[in-house]
Design a protein around this motif. Structure first.
Motif, mmCIF file in Angstrom:
data_model
loop_
_atom_site.group_PDB
_atom_site.id
_atom_site.type_symbol
_atom_site.label_atom_id
_atom_site.label_comp_id
_atom_site.label_asym_id
_atom_site.label_seq_id
_atom_site.Cartn_x
_atom_site.Cartn_y
_atom_site.Cartn_z
ATOM 1 N N ALA A 54 0.834 -1.207 0.000
ATOM 2 C CA ALA A 54 0.000 0.000 0.000
ATOM 3 C C ALA A 54 0.868 1.256 0.000
ATOM 4 O O ALA A 54 0.653 2.179 -0.791
ATOM 5 C CB ALA A 54 -0.911 -0.001 1.229
ATOM 6 N N LEU A 55 1.879 1.274 0.869
ATOM 7 C CA LEU A 55 2.727 2.461 0.960
ATOM 8 C C LEU A 55 3.527 2.666 -0.312
ATOM 9 O O LEU A 55 3.718 3.797 -0.770
ATOM 10 C CB LEU A 55 3.664 2.346 2.162
ATOM 11 C CG LEU A 55 2.951 2.403 3.501
ATOM 12 C CD1 LEU A 55 3.920 2.186 4.636
ATOM 13 C CD2 LEU A 55 2.253 3.742 3.643
ATOM 14 N N ASN A 87 2.590 1.796 -3.249
ATOM 15 C CA ASN A 87 1.653 2.341 -4.237
ATOM 16 C C ASN A 87 1.534 3.858 -4.084
ATOM 17 O O ASN A 87 1.490 4.589 -5.062
ATOM 18 C CB ASN A 87 0.258 1.740 -4.050
ATOM 19 C CG ASN A 87 0.157 0.338 -4.612
ATOM 20 O OD1 ASN A 87 1.146 -0.203 -5.089
ATOM 21 N ND2 ASN A 87 -1.021 -0.249 -4.549
ATOM 22 N N LEU A 88 1.483 4.306 -2.820
ATOM 23 C CA LEU A 88 1.322 5.737 -2.576
ATOM 24 C C LEU A 88 2.553 6.515 -3.018
ATOM 25 O O LEU A 88 2.445 7.551 -3.681
ATOM 26 C CB LEU A 88 1.042 5.990 -1.092
ATOM 27 C CG LEU A 88 -0.324 5.524 -0.595
ATOM 28 C CD1 LEU A 88 -0.473 5.784 0.885
ATOM 29 C CD2 LEU A 88 -1.435 6.228 -1.365
ATOM 30 N N ASP A 112 -10.767 5.973 -4.880
ATOM 31 C CA ASP A 112 -10.490 4.578 -4.531
ATOM 32 C C ASP A 112 -11.392 3.586 -5.272
ATOM 33 O O ASP A 112 -11.414 2.421 -4.948
ATOM 34 C CB ASP A 112 -10.550 4.371 -3.007
ATOM 35 C CG ASP A 112 -11.844 4.874 -2.417
ATOM 36 O OD1 ASP A 112 -12.692 5.336 -3.200
ATOM 37 O OD2 ASP A 112 -11.994 4.819 -1.183
ATOM 38 N N LEU A 137 -4.826 2.947 -5.822
ATOM 39 C CA LEU A 137 -5.494 3.483 -4.633
ATOM 40 C C LEU A 137 -6.591 2.548 -4.124
ATOM 41 O O LEU A 137 -6.886 2.552 -2.934
ATOM 42 C CB LEU A 137 -6.060 4.870 -4.915
ATOM 43 C CG LEU A 137 -5.058 6.015 -4.757
ATOM 44 C CD1 LEU A 137 -5.697 7.333 -5.141
ATOM 45 C CD2 LEU A 137 -4.521 6.094 -3.337
ATOM 46 N N VAL A 171 -4.760 0.433 -1.854
ATOM 47 C CA VAL A 171 -4.455 1.169 -0.619
ATOM 48 C C VAL A 171 -5.692 1.215 0.268
ATOM 49 O O VAL A 171 -5.636 0.960 1.476
ATOM 50 C CB VAL A 171 -3.977 2.601 -0.936
ATOM 51 C CG1 VAL A 171 -3.790 3.388 0.347
ATOM 52 C CG2 VAL A 171 -2.680 2.562 -1.718
ATOM 53 N N THR A 224 -6.149 -0.390 3.909
ATOM 54 C CA THR A 224 -6.502 0.468 5.043
ATOM 55 C C THR A 224 -7.702 -0.102 5.791
ATOM 56 O O THR A 224 -7.690 -0.196 7.021
ATOM 57 C CB THR A 224 -6.825 1.889 4.557
ATOM 58 O OG1 THR A 224 -5.782 2.319 3.705
ATOM 59 C CG2 THR A 224 -6.928 2.854 5.727
ATOM 60 N N MET A 258 -3.373 8.038 5.810
ATOM 61 C CA MET A 258 -3.932 6.781 6.302
ATOM 62 C C MET A 258 -3.996 6.899 7.813
ATOM 63 O O MET A 258 -3.000 7.178 8.453
ATOM 64 C CB MET A 258 -2.961 5.640 5.971
ATOM 65 C CG MET A 258 -3.365 4.754 4.839
ATOM 66 S SD MET A 258 -1.957 3.725 4.398
ATOM 67 C CE MET A 258 -2.530 2.201 5.068
#
Lengths: 466, 226
Positions: free
Chosen positions: A355-356, A358-359, A404, A423, A426, A430, A454
Motif C-alpha cells: 500500500a505504501l 503504491n502511494l 479509490d 489506490l 491502498v 486500510t 492513512m
C-alpha cells in the motif's frame, strides 16, 4: 447526546408530551373541584336541617309552655328512623327531654364536633339501640335558649365527611396515577426516540462508510420498532449478499480469464524472437498484472488475511519503502523529507508495504521535477497517522470521492502509466487494518499538490469490526 | 535436474513440463496428492513442484509427509490463491519457495533451478567471489581486483544474492523477496534502478561487465568469469 431538536421533532415525543399535558389538565381539574367543595358547602344541608329544628322548637315554646315543649321533644326523638340528637335542659344542665342523658362538650360554633366518649354514653337508656339510628361520633351541634331553658340539636355529619375523605383519597390516587402516566409516557418517548435515533445513526453510518456488514442492534423482539429493525437487517442481508455476488462474479471473471491468458502468454513465449513478440508479451503481462491486482484487492477485501496479522514495526515498513524508492526519487530529482516516529501495530507487513509503495509510486508519477515529497508517521492519541504529501500536479477536490474506485483514473492522470487500481489496493489495505483513508489538497502549500493520509487505530482489535 | 510435478490442472502441468524440458530438465507428472506423495517418497528427485489444491490429499499434507522422510528435498509450492496466509503457512510447514499462479515460466524456471542447485552449506561461506570480484561476508567488504568498492547495505545484499545464485537467473520478485523481505509486485522498474546503481559501482570502471540482464526475466552473474 442528540440535539434537542431531534427529540422534539419526533412523533413519539409529541405523543408523550400530549399525554403529559392531558394528565396535567386532569390534575388541575381535580384541584379546582376540591377548591369548590369546602366545608361550608358540604355542611349547608346539615345547617339548614338544624336551623329548621331550632325554628320548630322555639315556635313550640313560644306558642305553648315548657310542658308542651317537653312532650313535643320527646315525640320528636321517638319518631322512627330519627338521626337527630335533641336535649332540652335547664340552667343546671339537667336534661328535661330528648334522647340524651349527658350533654356533649360543645360551643355554639358552626364547626363539627367530635364526641370525646362513645355515642352510647350520651344516649339515654330509653332510646339507646331503639329509635336512634346514627352511630357516628362526628356531629354538627347547635344550641339555642328557650326562655330560662336551652335546647341543643345535633346532626351526624360523618357520612358527609367520609364521602369527602374518600373523594380526597381518590383524588390523590388519581393525581399519583396521572403523574405516573406522565412520567411513563415521557420515559417511553425518550426510549423510543433514542432507539429510532440509534437506528437512523446505523443507517446513515452505512450510507457514509458503505460498510454493508453493519447491522441494527435488536434489544427486544416484541414491539414494532424491533420488527422494523429485523426487517431492515434482513434487507441489509439481501443487499450485502447481492453486492457480494456481484463482486464474486467479477472476481470469478478475473480468475477464469487468468488461466487462458497464462496459456496465451506461454504460447507467445515460444514464438521466435521479434519486437512484435515482445510487445505482445508486454501486453499480456500488463493484462495479467491487472487481473492479479484485481484478485489481490478482492482477497484483501475479503478480510481473510486478518488471520495472518502479526506485530508490525510500522516505522520499519515505512523506512523500507523509502529505501526502496530512494534511487528513483534521486533520479527524478525529487526532494524527500521524512518525519517518522517508532510505531507498532497489528497488521500484515507485506500488504502495508504494498500500500505504501503504491502511494509513493503515485506521488512519484505525478511529481514535477525538483518537486517535494513528505512522508510522515506519527501517533496522535489513539490513531497512527501515515501521510504521504507531494507537490505534484494535484487533483480537483471533486475527484476525491472517486479515487479509490477500481479502474478510476482522474482526467489528469490518463496520460501517466498505471491501471487505476493502486489506490483501490491502498483503500482495501486500510480497511483491512480498521483504518480510514483521507485525501488532502495541496498539503505542502506549494502551487499544487496532493496528499494521502492513512489513519490506523493504535489498537486494531476484532471488536472494532463487529 | 529431475523434477516431480504434482498438479491436477493438466494445462498448467503441461506448461511447466514444457518449460522445464526445453531448459534441459527431466520431468515427471502426477495429478493427485496420494500418487504424487508415493512417487516422491519412492524415487529420487532434485525438486518437487507441488500444487496446494489437489484431489485426494492437499498440498500441505503432502508437504508434511515428504518433510518427515526427506527433510532436505527442495519443494516449490504453487497456489492459485494469492493469500498471504497460504504463503506463510506453506513456508512454515517447510516449503522452500512459493509461487502464485499464474506465473511466467521464466520465474518458475529461475526459482526451480535456484532450489535444485542450492548447495546446503552455502550459508557457511565467508567469502563469495567471481572473476576478480570478492565479497567478504564477515567484514561486509567488496573488492574488485585491488580496488575496494564502497556499497550500501541493500546494494551489498543484492550483489550477495546474485552471487549466491551464480550462473542462474534471479528474477525481480525473487530479489525483492530475498533482499527486502517483502512479497509484493512493484508497479515500476524499481529493481532495475537499484541494479543500475549497483552496476555503476561494480561494473562501470572495469572492463568486463559482471551483471547481465536476462530480458523479460531478471539478472544473472555468469559463472564463466571465474
Amino acid at each position: 447526546m442528540i440535539a434537542i431538536g431531534a427529540f422534539t421533532r419526533s412523533s413519539s415525543f409529541r405523543v408523550g408530551a400530549l399525554f403529559t399535558a392531558l394528565s396535567s389538565a386532569g390534575i388541575l381539574f381535580i384541584f379546582y373541584f376540591w377548591s369548590l367543595a369546602d366545608d361550608d358547602k358540604l355542611l349547608a344541608e346539615a345547617h339548614s336541617a338544624i336551623a329548621a329544628e331550632k325554628f320548630l322548637f322555639s315556635e313550640l315554646y313560644r306558642s305553648g309552655d315548657i310542658e308542651q315543649t317537653i312532650s313535643s321533644v320527646n315525640r320528636r326523638v321517638s319518631l322512627p328512623s330519627n338521626d337527630t340528637l335533641v336535649a332540652l335542659y335547664d340552667s343546671n344542665q339537667k336534661i328535661l327531654a330528648g334522647n340524651l342523658q349527658r350533654l356533649p362538650d360543645h360551643d355554639a360554633t358552626n364547626v363539627p364536633v367530635i364526641l370525646s366518649l362513645p355515642i352510647t354514653e350520651y344516649l339515654s337508656k330509653a332510646v339507646a339501640n331503639d329509635s336512634y339510628l346514627a352511630t357516628s361520633d362526628y356531629f354538627l351541634i347547635d344550641d339555642i335558649p328557650l326562655g330560662e331553658y336551652r335546647i341543643m340539636v345535633a346532626r351526624s355529619v360523618e357520612a358527609l365527611y367520609s364521602t369527602q375523605k374518600i373523594g380526597r383519597a381518590l383524588g390523590w390516587l388519581f393525581i399519583v396515577m396521572l403523574v405516573m402516566i406522565a412520567a411513563l409516557s415521557f420515559g417511553v418517548a425518550i426510549y423510543v426516540v433514542n432507539r429510532i435515533n440509534r437506528m437512523s445513526r446505523t443507517a446513515s453510518d452505512i450510507m457514509d462508510t458503505g460498510n454493508l456488514a453493519a447491522r441494527m442492534e435488536i434489544d427486544s423482539n416484541w414491539d414494532d420498532l424491533s420488527r422494523l429493525a429485523i426487517v431492515f437487517n434482513k434487507t441489509l442481508d439481501k443487499i450485502e449478499n447481492s453486492v457480494k455476488n456481484i463482486k464474486q462474479v467479477s472476481d470469478n471473471i478475473a480468475h477464469d480469464l487468468r488461466t487462458p491468458l497464462t496459456r496465451l502468454r506461454g504460447k507467445l513465449e515460444r514464438m521466435p524472437d521479434s519486437e512484435l513478440r515482445d510487445d505482445a508479451m508486454a501486453e499480456a503481462d500488463n493484462l495479467l498484472g491487472i487481473f492479479n491486482s484485481l484478485l489481490r484487492i478482492a482477497d484483501v477485501e475479503s478480510e481473510r488475511q486478518r488471520a495472518g496479522f502479526e506485530r508490525v514495526a510500522l516505522h520499519t515498513v515505512v523506512n523500507d519503502v523509502i529505501d526502496l524508492y530512494e534511487p528513483l526519487l534521486e533520479d527524478q530529482q525529487v526532494r524527500l523529507t521524512t518525519n517518522i516516529d517508532a510505531v507498532e501495530i497489528e497488521g500484515d507487513p507485506h500488504l502495508l508495504f504494498q500500500a505504501l509503495s503504491n502511494l509513493v509510486d503515485n506521488s512519484l508519477k505525478h511529481a514535477k521535477s525538483s518537486g517535494r515529497i513528505e512522508v510522515l508517521l506519527k501517533q496522535y492519541g489513539n490513531r497512527n497517522i501515515i501521510a504521504i504529501f507531494d507537490s505534484g500536479r494535484g487533483l480537483p477536490t471533486a475527484e476525491f470521492e472517486n479515487l479509490d474506485r477500481r479502474f478510476y483514473r482522474a482526467e489528469q492522470s490518463r496520460t501517466t502509466p498505471g491501471n487505476g487500481l493502486g489506490l483501490s489496493m491502498v483503500s482495501a489495505v486500510t480497511s483491512l487494518h480498521y483504518g480510514t483513508l483521507w485525501f488532502v489538497d495541496n498539503p505542502l502549500c506549494e502551487t499544487s499538490g496532493f496528499g494521502v493520509v492513512m489513519s490506523l487505530p493504535v489498537r486494531s482489535s476484532k471488536s472494532l469490526s463487529h | 535436474m529431475k523434477a516431480l510435478i504434482i498438479e491436477d490442472d493438466p494445462t498448467v502441468a503441461e506448461h511447466i513440463r514444457s518449460g522445464l524440458e526445453s531448459a534441459g530438465h527431466e520431468c515427471f507428472h502426477q495429478s493427485d496428492g496420494k500418487n504424487g506423495l508415493n512417487r516422491a517418497l519412492d524415487e529420487h528427485f532434485d525438486l518437487v513442484i507441488l500444487d496446494i489444491m489437489l484431489p485426494e490429499m492437499d498440498g500441505f499434507t503432502v508437504l508434511e509427509e515428504i518433510r518427515a522422510v526427506h527433510p532436505a528435498l527442495p519443494v516449490l509450492l504453487l497456489s492459485a490463491k494469492s493469500q498471504v496466509d497460504d504463503k506463510v503457512r506453506g513456508l512454515r510447514s517447510g516449503a522452500n519457495d512459493y509461487l502464485t499462479k499464474p506465473f511466467a515460466i521464466e520465474e518458475l524456471l529461475a526459482r526451480a533451478e535456484g532450489l535444485a542447485g542450492r548447495p546446503g552449506a552455502a550459508s557457511k561461506e565467508t567469502e563469495l567471489s567471481v572473476g576478480d570480484l570478492t565479497l567478504d561476508l564477515l567484514r561486509r567488504k567488496v573488492t574488485r581486483g585491488e580496488t575496494e568498492i564502497d556499497l550500501q547495505a541493500k546494494e551489498f545484499q543484492l550483489l550477495e544474492c546474485l552471487l549466491r545464485n551464480r550462473g542462474k537467473v534471479v528474477t525481480r520478485s525473487m530479489l525483492l523477496e530475498r533482499v527486502w523481505n517483502y512479497h509484493f509486485d512493484p508497479q515500476t522498474n524499481l529493481i532495475d534502478v537499484h541494479i543500475s546503481r549497483l552496476r555503476q559501482k561494480v561494473d562501470k570502471t572495469f572492463n568486463i561487465p559482471l551483471i547481465e540482464t536476462v530480458r523479460g526475466t531478471g539478472y544473472r552473474i555468469s559463472e564463466g568469469l571465474s
